[in-house]
Every structure is written in structure tokens, then in C-alpha cells.
Design a protein around this motif. Structure first.
Motif, short mmCIF file in Angstrom:
data_model
loop_
_atom_site.label_atom_id
_atom_site.label_comp_id
_atom_site.label_asym_id
_atom_site.label_seq_id
_atom_site.Cartn_x
_atom_site.Cartn_y
_atom_site.Cartn_z
N ASP A 257 -6.07 -3.29 -8.62
CA ASP A 257 -4.78 -3.98 -8.53
C ASP A 257 -3.64 -2.99 -8.33
O ASP A 257 -2.74 -3.21 -7.51
CB ASP A 257 -4.54 -4.80 -9.79
N GLU A 258 -3.67 -1.90 -9.10
CA GLU A 258 -2.62 -0.90 -8.98
C GLU A 258 -2.67 -0.22 -7.62
O GLU A 258 -1.63 0.05 -7.00
CB GLU A 258 -2.76 0.15 -10.09
N ALA A 259 -3.87 0.07 -7.12
CA ALA A 259 -4.02 0.72 -5.82
C ALA A 259 -3.50 -0.16 -4.69
O ALA A 259 -2.83 0.31 -3.76
CB ALA A 259 -5.48 1.08 -5.58
N ILE A 260 -3.77 -1.46 -4.77
CA ILE A 260 -3.30 -2.39 -3.75
C ILE A 260 -1.78 -2.49 -3.77
O ILE A 260 -1.11 -2.42 -2.72
CB ILE A 260 -3.94 -3.79 -3.94
N ALA A 261 -1.22 -2.65 -4.97
CA ALA A 261 0.24 -2.79 -5.09
C ALA A 261 0.95 -1.54 -4.56
O ALA A 261 1.94 -1.64 -3.81
CB ALA A 261 0.62 -3.04 -6.55
N TYR A 262 0.43 -0.38 -4.91
CA TYR A 262 1.05 0.87 -4.43
C TYR A 262 0.84 1.06 -2.92
O TYR A 262 1.76 1.43 -2.19
CB TYR A 262 0.45 2.06 -5.19
#
Length: 379
Positions: A257-262
Motif C-alpha cells: 500500500d505504501e509503495a503504491i501510494a508513493y
């Protein structure tokens, strides 16, 4: 997430999401730095009875199926793995009682949990990690009591527990066949906690030594029979490993989730970095692995609910999920680039949190031994 859960579980999941968003995720950042146990957060979790999810309905628990509980635990792990570990470890502490205890013992342990207490499980010793048979803690029968002496180490919830289930040798000449399981409540004379670990990750959970020095307990605190402790411990771990797979899946999901958002907002060469197929493939691999881990967890828990054998499946769930949690956290750092290596951003913490899941509840090397033996057979 793709757990198929009950209506009651789905309703509670929304409450857990809101709680984790407002009370856990951001607040745990500072506790991760300080290493302080966040009592205020756990007090709020206790108010919601999140610590008692595994208490059976017959003893006052919520009566949720294990897969529904897994969805809740994974949600907690996405917010903070140490928080989820504390909640899950309390259930771990209760399992030996539910597996080997009598009705009075089960009722007593569950009452303590429901009133806001925590449990802890004590098997590991300084010289007995992957080889629990090397344990040195002893219990000597003395009239209507047992006197225990020994030291347990790396005990999750050790410093905050209200009761402990610990293994001790009642007949040293018999090895594991001389190992028994005992229930000990906080405040018992001769019971204390020792060295607290300054851990790499899951820093919002408490981990310390539990020491017994001429610790006298009633003989009725023996769980099951003398010599049955090793079997109870192994059945306990058979169940507990799947829950660690569940927490691992939560870490991996948070990493993706964090990788996608960033990746959507980070602009390089005039476009978001996730427009690059190389990074899209990283996300695809994460999604494949996370869903595979989650479904293995779900399958192992379903077997438990049906009372079917689950030793191999639990080992697979724990081993695979913890391995991919490390992989997903590492790939998330890679997508963040240099920022991923900074403590200012969330993904480095996920890597630190993930590592222990390849180690505790039986190392992943041990899990592979379990799977190999079950698959090939002993010869």
C-alpha cells in the motif's frame, strides 16, 4: 483484503479499521523510536475487547470464527506489527490452557483475559531455542505443590502478562517425555521478570525474561498430566504459527500500500514512477505473494475450526507469509529509493518489524523441516 468473513466479523472489522487509523498507526511511530510499551493504546484496545478475540464463546468470548479474527489481526498488523503481536501473543498464552487444561483452568484464564489481562507463553530458554528439549527449567513435586526453578527468555508479553503458561521438566531423565506444562499467575512468590529486550522491530510489544526462583504453585496448576507438556507446547505452536503468518500478511499488505501510494505521486522523467512497467511488475509480484499468503493462512485456520490436522499447513502459512513480508518490505524500500532508507518514511520500519516473523514461533528453517517430514514422511 480477501478473507471471506462473517457479518459480525465484517462489522467489527470496520471498527478496528477506524480504531487503528485514529489510535494506533501514527501514535506507534514515536513508541517505535522510544521503545516504550504504549499502555494507553492497549487500554483503549482492551475497552474494545480486541485482546479477547480468541476467548471461546462458552467462556464469554465473541464467538467469531478464526478466519474472521484473522481479518481483524491483519488489520491491526497493517497499522503496527508490534501492536498485533501483543494482541495475538495473549491468545498464544491462553492456548496451552485451552488445549490441555480442565474446565476450571480454562474458565480462570479466560476470566482474566476478559477483565483486561494478558497472557504469555514460556517455552524458550537461553540454551533451548529451536531445541526445546534442551530446556533446564525444573518443577519438583512437594506435597500439594510444585516448586519451579528456571529462566525463560524472549517471552512476548513477559513484562505485562497476568498469567503465564510455562514448560518445566518434572522428570529430567525422560527428556521431552518428562516435560510438563504449568499455569502461573502474576504475583506468585518466586516469579519475576528479568532483562527486557531492546529489539530491532515490533518495538511496541514487550519481550523479556521470565524467572522462577523457588516459585511455589498449587499442584492443581499443572495443565493436563505430568509428561504431557511437550505435546501441549507443540499443539500450541501448531496453532500460533498461522497467526504469525496472519500478522506477516498485514506487514506485507502495508508495504504494498505504501509503495503504491508513493509510486503514484513520485515524479521522475516527467511521470509517476509507477508508470514504469518494471515497478508495476514489482507491485504485481507483491499482490500475488500477499494473496497467496493470506489464503494459506485462511486455509490453515479453517482446518483448525473444523478440528482437522493442520501442522503442515500452519508451518507453510507462517514460513511463506513471513518470507514474503520481508520481500515486500524490501521491495517497498526499493520503490521509495533513498527516501525508503530514511526513518522519516514508514517502509524501513516494516522491514525491521518483518524480520522476527522468520524467527519466532519456530524459525523458518524449522518450518521447512516440519513441512518436509509431513510431505516425505519419516524414514
Amino acid at each position: 483484503m480477501a478473507y471471506l468473513i462473517s457479518d459480525e466479523g465484517a462489522e467489527l472489522l470496520e471498527s478496528v479499521k477506524e480504531f487503528c487509523k485514529n489510535e494506533v498507526q501514527e501514535q506507534c511511530k514515536e513508541y517505535d523510536r522510544s521503545g516504550e510499551w504504549p499502555k494507553a493504546i492497549y487500554d483503549k484496545a482492551i475497552e474494545m475487547q480486541l485482546h479477547s478475540l480468541e476467548v471461546p464463546e462458552e467462556f464469554g468470548g465473541p464467538g467469531l470464527d478464526r478466519v474472521s479474527i484473522a481479518a481483524l489481526i491483519e488489520q491491526m498488523a497493517m497499522a503496527d506489527a508490534g501492536f498485533a503481536t501483543t494482541i495475538s501473543a495473549s491468545g498464544l498464552g491462553m492456548k496451552p490452557v485451552l488445549i490441555g487444561g480442565n474446565e476450571a483452568q480454562k474458565k480462570r484464564a479466560c476470566e482474566i483475559i476478559l477483565k483486561g489481562g494478558f497472557g504469555a507463553f514460556g517455552l524458550t530458554e537461553p540454551g533451548a531455542g529451536s531445541d526445546p528439549a534442551a530446556g533446564k527449567t525444573v518443577a519438583v513435586k512437594d506435597g500439594d505443590s510444585y516448586v519451579l526453578n528456571g529462566r525463560k527468555c524472549f517471552i512476548t508479553n513477559g513484562g505485562i502478562a497476568d498469567f503465564y503458561c510455562v514448560t518445566a521438566l518434572t522428570d529430567k531423565s525422560k527428556g521431552v517425555k518428562g516435560m510438563s506444562m504449568f499455569y502461573i499467575e502474576k504475583g506468585t512468590k518466586g516469579l519475576s521478570t528479568g532483562h527486557e529486550e531492546d529489539k530491532m522491530g515490533i518495538r511496541t510489544s514487550n519481550t523479556c525474561d521470565v524467572v522462577m526462583e523457588d516459585c511455589r504453585i498449587p499442584a492443581e496448576n499443572l495443565l493436563g498430566e505430568e509428561g504431557k507438556g511437550f505435546g501441549i507446547a507443540m499443539k500450541t505452536l501448531d496453532q500460533a504459527r498461522t497467526w504469525m503468518g496472519c500478522v506477516s500478511a498485514g506487514i506485507a499488505q502495508r508495504a504494498m500500500d505504501e509503495a503504491i501510494a508513493y509510486g503514484k505521486q513520485r515524479i521522475q522523467f516527467g511521470k509517476p514512477v509507477l508508470k514504469n512497467q518494471a515497478l508495476q511488475f514489482k507491485i504485481a509480484d507483491m499482490a500475488i505473494k500477499i494473496e497467496t499468503a493470506r489464503q494459506m493462512v485462511s486455509y490453515a485456520l479453517t482446518l483448525m475450526d473444523k478440528g482437522l490436522p493442520h501442522t503442515k499447513e500452519s508451518a507453510i502459512a507462517k514460513c511463506y507469509a513471513s518470507d514474503i513480508a520481508m520481500e515486500c518490505a524490501s521491495e517497498a524500500i526499493q520503490i521509495f529509493g533513498g527516501y525508503g532508507y530514511s526513518r522519516e518514511y514508514p517502509v524501513e520500519k516494516l522491514l525491521r518489524d518483518a524480520k522476527i516473523f522468520q524467527i519466532f514461533e519456530g524459525t523458518n528453517e524449522v518450518q521447512r523441516i516440519v513441512v518436509a517430514r509431513d510431505t516425505i514422511g519419516r524414514y
